[in-house]
Design an enzyme around this catalytic site. Sequence first.
Site, short mmCIF file in Angstrom:
data_model
loop_
_atom_site.label_atom_id
_atom_site.label_comp_id
_atom_site.label_asym_id
_atom_site.label_seq_id
_atom_site.Cartn_x
_atom_site.Cartn_y
_atom_site.Cartn_z
CE LYS A 29 -4.04 -2.00 -0.03
NZ LYS A 29 -4.94 -1.91 -1.19
CB SER A 249 -3.61 -10.89 2.33
OG SER A 249 -2.48 -10.05 2.53
#
Length: 287
Positions: A29, A249
């Site tokens: 991110k 994830s």
Amino acid sequence: MNIGKTPLIKLSDKLYAKLESVNPGGSIKDRPVKYILDDAEERGILKRGSGQVIAEATSGNTGISLAMMCAERGYKCQIVMPSDMSEERKKMLKFYGARLYEVEAGNFDEAIKVKNDMCAYDGWFTLNQFSNPLNVECHLNTTFKEIVKDTHFDSVSAFIAGTGTGGTLMGVQKGYDGLSTKIIAVEPAESPVMSGGEKGLHGIQGIGDGSKFLVDLDKVDEIISISTEEAKQRALQLAKYNGLFVGISAGANVLASERWIEKNNPSGIVVTILCDRGERYFSVLGE
């Protein structure tokens, strides 16, 4: 702050992964946060050192990246997050000086609404990560180009990744558009929204945020569902047997990739993403 240009590491003869945990904020991110902030500064919307307020709704990693860069660039940071995200994520946000607002568990739509209302009322800037085309553009111009640089262009049989905003998957898809590379989305088995099911609570933080957001399913070749427990166990195995302490994830991405390889026996390689560091999941990962 150096962001991107992360290593593509070999997990098996057919499977390679981008190690995004080495970014300064510890996750992939960092890429779209920097990209969107740079764009706003270039257009004069934001000015470094101004103390302007930037707000975002997040499951954690975007918020951590934003809080870090706000501290670096002289902005104030306001974060809205569902309450069921890990305590480590919340603490990291606060250490960077961000103010945290929590909404009910798993309710990203509510987090986005609260953030939008706050920005509209107070005139704050927002990344709008769940709908901002710059999110996709960022991954086309950085993540995809790095994959191409580190592989033979026609050697990638599939790109497989979980979707939170969908920015990574769609950015890489744009790069491979019209070619034979398959684009495979990964989602939580407990919240199979892209597969046509109902959204639900799950523990694969960072993906399966309850909506398709930026994902164009017409450009996705397949969707693979992975359960929270499967993702956690695969993440733990990556630490114990590969020396890669990454998040849940990442475990989902690797397991989905391995299952796709076993089923399809591709002639080329598969590329996936190791999205973030494992330290922000101690309270939920188990042993």
